[in-house]
Design a protein around this motif. Structure first.
Motif, PDB file in Angstrom:
ATOM      1  N   GLU A 147      47.116  29.169  30.392  1.00  0.00           N
ATOM      2  CA  GLU A 147      48.309  28.873  29.592  1.00  0.00           C
ATOM      3  C   GLU A 147      48.557  29.962  28.558  1.00  0.00           C
ATOM      4  O   GLU A 147      49.707  30.384  28.337  1.00  0.00           O
ATOM      5  N   ALA A 148      47.489  30.429  27.925  1.00  0.00           N
ATOM      6  CA  ALA A 148      47.631  31.499  26.933  1.00  0.00           C
ATOM      7  C   ALA A 148      48.121  32.790  27.586  1.00  0.00           C
ATOM      8  O   ALA A 148      48.960  33.514  27.034  1.00  0.00           O
ATOM      9  N   ALA A 149      47.626  33.070  28.797  1.00  0.00           N
ATOM     10  CA  ALA A 149      48.048  34.283  29.499  1.00  0.00           C
ATOM     11  C   ALA A 149      49.524  34.208  29.878  1.00  0.00           C
ATOM     12  O   ALA A 149      50.259  35.203  29.768  1.00  0.00           O
ATOM     13  N   ARG A 150      49.968  33.034  30.327  1.00  0.00           N
ATOM     14  CA  ARG A 150      51.375  32.875  30.699  1.00  0.00           C
ATOM     15  C   ARG A 150      52.283  33.004  29.472  1.00  0.00           C
ATOM     16  O   ARG A 150      53.379  33.575  29.550  1.00  0.00           O
ATOM     17  N   LEU A 151      51.829  32.460  28.342  1.00  0.00           N
ATOM     18  CA  LEU A 151      52.618  32.580  27.115  1.00  0.00           C
ATOM     19  C   LEU A 151      52.738  34.030  26.675  1.00  0.00           C
ATOM     20  O   LEU A 151      53.753  34.434  26.072  1.00  0.00           O
ATOM     21  N   ASP A 152      51.707  34.824  26.963  1.00  0.00           N
ATOM     22  CA  ASP A 152      51.741  36.249  26.616  1.00  0.00           C
ATOM     23  C   ASP A 152      52.554  37.068  27.617  1.00  0.00           C
ATOM     24  O   ASP A 152      52.684  38.293  27.465  1.00  0.00           O
ATOM     25  N   GLY A 153      53.067  36.399  28.658  1.00  0.00           N
ATOM     26  CA  GLY A 153      53.920  37.094  29.632  1.00  0.00           C
ATOM     27  C   GLY A 153      53.161  37.764  30.756  1.00  0.00           C
ATOM     28  O   GLY A 153      53.712  38.639  31.435  1.00  0.00           O
ATOM     29  N   ALA A 154      51.901  37.375  30.984  1.00  0.00           N
ATOM     30  CA  ALA A 154      51.119  37.981  32.065  1.00  0.00           C
ATOM     31  C   ALA A 154      51.655  37.531  33.422  1.00  0.00           C
ATOM     32  O   ALA A 154      52.008  36.372  33.613  1.00  0.00           O
ATOM     33  N   SER A 155      51.726  38.467  34.358  1.00  0.00           N
ATOM     34  CA  SER A 155      52.188  38.151  35.704  1.00  0.00           C
ATOM     35  C   SER A 155      51.085  37.423  36.477  1.00  0.00           C
ATOM     36  O   SER A 155      49.918  37.410  36.071  1.00  0.00           O
ATOM     37  N   TRP A 163      49.764  38.302  39.257  1.00  0.00           N
ATOM     38  CA  TRP A 163      48.772  39.262  39.736  1.00  0.00           C
ATOM     39  C   TRP A 163      47.774  39.627  38.636  1.00  0.00           C
ATOM     40  O   TRP A 163      46.571  39.710  38.895  1.00  0.00           O
ATOM     41  N   LYS A 164      48.266  39.807  37.405  1.00  0.00           N
ATOM     42  CA  LYS A 164      47.355  40.125  36.298  1.00  0.00           C
ATOM     43  C   LYS A 164      46.441  38.943  35.978  1.00  0.00           C
ATOM     44  O   LYS A 164      45.264  39.119  35.662  1.00  0.00           O
ATOM     45  N   ILE A 165      46.995  37.743  36.050  1.00  0.00           N
ATOM     46  CA  ILE A 165      46.170  36.552  35.804  1.00  0.00           C
ATOM     47  C   ILE A 165      45.059  36.456  36.844  1.00  0.00           C
ATOM     48  O   ILE A 165      43.907  36.149  36.531  1.00  0.00           O
ATOM     49  N   PHE A 166      45.417  36.768  38.086  1.00  0.00           N
ATOM     50  CA  PHE A 166      44.430  36.693  39.172  1.00  0.00           C
ATOM     51  C   PHE A 166      43.352  37.758  39.022  1.00  0.00           C
ATOM     52  O   PHE A 166      42.154  37.467  39.137  1.00  0.00           O
ATOM     53  N   THR A 167      43.766  39.007  38.771  1.00  0.00           N
ATOM     54  CA  THR A 167      42.810  40.118  38.746  1.00  0.00           C
ATOM     55  C   THR A 167      42.026  40.225  37.446  1.00  0.00           C
ATOM     56  O   THR A 167      40.866  40.662  37.454  1.00  0.00           O
ATOM     57  N   GLN A 168      42.637  39.822  36.307  1.00  0.00           N
ATOM     58  CA  GLN A 168      41.992  40.024  35.018  1.00  0.00           C
ATOM     59  C   GLN A 168      41.421  38.749  34.411  1.00  0.00           C
ATOM     60  O   GLN A 168      40.687  38.824  33.422  1.00  0.00           O
ATOM     61  N   ILE A 169      41.755  37.606  34.985  1.00  0.00           N
ATOM     62  CA  ILE A 169      41.216  36.348  34.456  1.00  0.00           C
ATOM     63  C   ILE A 169      40.417  35.599  35.517  1.00  0.00           C
ATOM     64  O   ILE A 169      39.228  35.330  35.344  1.00  0.00           O
ATOM     65  N   VAL A 214      37.440  27.022  35.590  1.00  0.00           N
ATOM     66  CA  VAL A 214      38.000  27.882  34.539  1.00  0.00           C
ATOM     67  C   VAL A 214      38.884  27.035  33.622  1.00  0.00           C
ATOM     68  O   VAL A 214      39.689  26.224  34.087  1.00  0.00           O
ATOM     69  N   ASP A 215      38.731  27.228  32.339  1.00  0.00           N
ATOM     70  CA  ASP A 215      39.516  26.469  31.349  1.00  0.00           C
ATOM     71  C   ASP A 215      41.011  26.759  31.528  1.00  0.00           C
ATOM     72  O   ASP A 215      41.446  27.913  31.513  1.00  0.00           O
ATOM     73  N   THR A 216      41.801  25.697  31.710  1.00  0.00           N
ATOM     74  CA  THR A 216      43.247  25.866  31.911  1.00  0.00           C
ATOM     75  C   THR A 216      43.933  26.480  30.691  1.00  0.00           C
ATOM     76  O   THR A 216      45.009  27.076  30.814  1.00  0.00           O
ATOM     77  N   ALA A 217      43.326  26.334  29.517  1.00  0.00           N
ATOM     78  CA  ALA A 217      43.915  26.918  28.304  1.00  0.00           C
ATOM     79  C   ALA A 217      43.995  28.434  28.396  1.00  0.00           C
ATOM     80  O   ALA A 217      44.914  29.053  27.830  1.00  0.00           O
ATOM     81  N   VAL A 218      43.055  29.025  29.132  1.00  0.00           N
ATOM     82  CA  VAL A 218      43.072  30.481  29.301  1.00  0.00           C
ATOM     83  C   VAL A 218      44.308  30.900  30.094  1.00  0.00           C
ATOM     84  O   VAL A 218      44.993  31.868  29.744  1.00  0.00           O
TER      85      VAL A 218
END
Length: 308
Positions: free
Chosen positions: A198-206, A208-214, A192-196
């Motif tokens: 990084e973008a999720a973390r910048l948007d404030g994703a937790s 758990w959300k990163i795990f389940t939705q990405i 999985v592209d690490t940029a995805v």
């Protein structure tokens, strides 16, 4: 200068040549036996004492003879023990894959942990089964330890209890295969592209959300592969319950799997019923595999088609 003509190399030809041994081996040792099994399933062919009965063409009678409550019972046993082993396996493997690939955690010795969790996969199932049979026998070290600690007053008969026996079979399957599943899922997560992330973390994703939705949606093709191969392995479950229960599928055939039933038919030289059961298992495995593949990857394919 003289014009020299270069000889063209036919890479396609060499590709077919290198593929030829595989197709020859597959045809001789897989395709022909498969066709032969289909053919034998249409014949009455078994031993009655020292007398050979058949082969006599009976059509689909062997398939009708297999449609008994016993077949459903063995199918249920197989499903229950597979689920008992696979559900914790996929949960633990997913967690380990995410943890070991997360650069933010900075886990040291990842190579060591990968080796350790994969090592049970190279141990033979027969060795695992004999080890657990010795550990959990009535006079085994597990009972001795529990008695010495004062937890129990008399030995637990693990092999005489339905759920203990099923649980031990599932536990062996879990220990044998969770390392292999973890390595596969780690490879998927690393793809999985690490940029995805990084973008999720910048948007404030937790997390758990990163795990389940990405993570989970992006590794779904590998999850489908893991699910299908594990399901096929569950349907083919034989060596562990065979050794752990001495081939009886006890207690009261509650750990008898479909392949153990097939083995008993072959042992009794009932080749017609064994062939019919093999055909049923082949068709059921193919249907389930296609269904799982379509369900787990169909959304991905449809999204790609809509984006074109």
């Amino acid at each position: 200068m003289k014009n020299t003509k270069r000889k063209k190399v036919s890479y396609a030809k060499w590709g077919y040549i290198f593929l030829l041994p595989f197709f020859v081996v597959y045809f001789l040792f897989s395709f022909i036996p498969l066709v032969n099994t289909f053919w034998n399933s249409l014949f009455e062919n078994y031993m009655s004492g020292l007398n050979q009965v058949g082969p006599t063409f009976v059509g689909l009678e062997n398939f009708k003879a297999l449609l008994t409550p016993d077949l459903l019972k063995y199918a249920g046993n197989t499903l229950i023990m597979w689920l008992m082993g696979f559900v914790p396996q996929i949960i633990v493997s997913l967690l380990l894959a995410v943890w070991l690939t997360d650069s933010a955690l900075k886990i040291k010795g990842k190579g060591f942990f990968k080796t350790v969790i994969y090592m049970p996969n190279i141990i033979m199932a027969a060795a695992f089964s004999m080890l657990f049979f010795a550990l959990f026998s009535d006079i085994g070290p597990i009972n001795g330890l529990l008695e010495n600690m004062g937890i129990i007053r008399e030995p637990i008969r693990f092999m005489s209890d339905v759920w203990w026996t099923r649980g031990l079979i599932a536990l062996i399957g879990f220990l044998m295969w969770f390392g292999n599943t973890t390595i596969l899922l780690m490879a998927a997560v690393l793809g999985v592209d690490t940029a995805v992330y990084e973008a999720a973390r910048l948007d404030g994703a937790s997390s758990w959300k990163i795990f389940t939705q990405i993570t989970v949606p992006l590794i779904r093709p590998v999850l489908a592969y893991v699910f299908i191969t594990s399901m096929i392995g569950g349907i083919q479950s034989f060596d562990v319950p065979q050794i752990l229960t001495g081939g009886s599928g006890g207690p009261n055939r509650t750990s008898m799997t479909l392949i153990m039933y097939l083995n008993n038919l072959l042992f009794n030289k009932n080749y017609g019923l064994a062939g019919a059961l093999s055909v049923i298992l082949f068709i059921a495995t193919a249907i389930l595999s296609i269904f799982v593949f379509q369900k787990m990857t169909g959304d991905i394919v449809s999204k790609k088609e809509r984006s074109k």
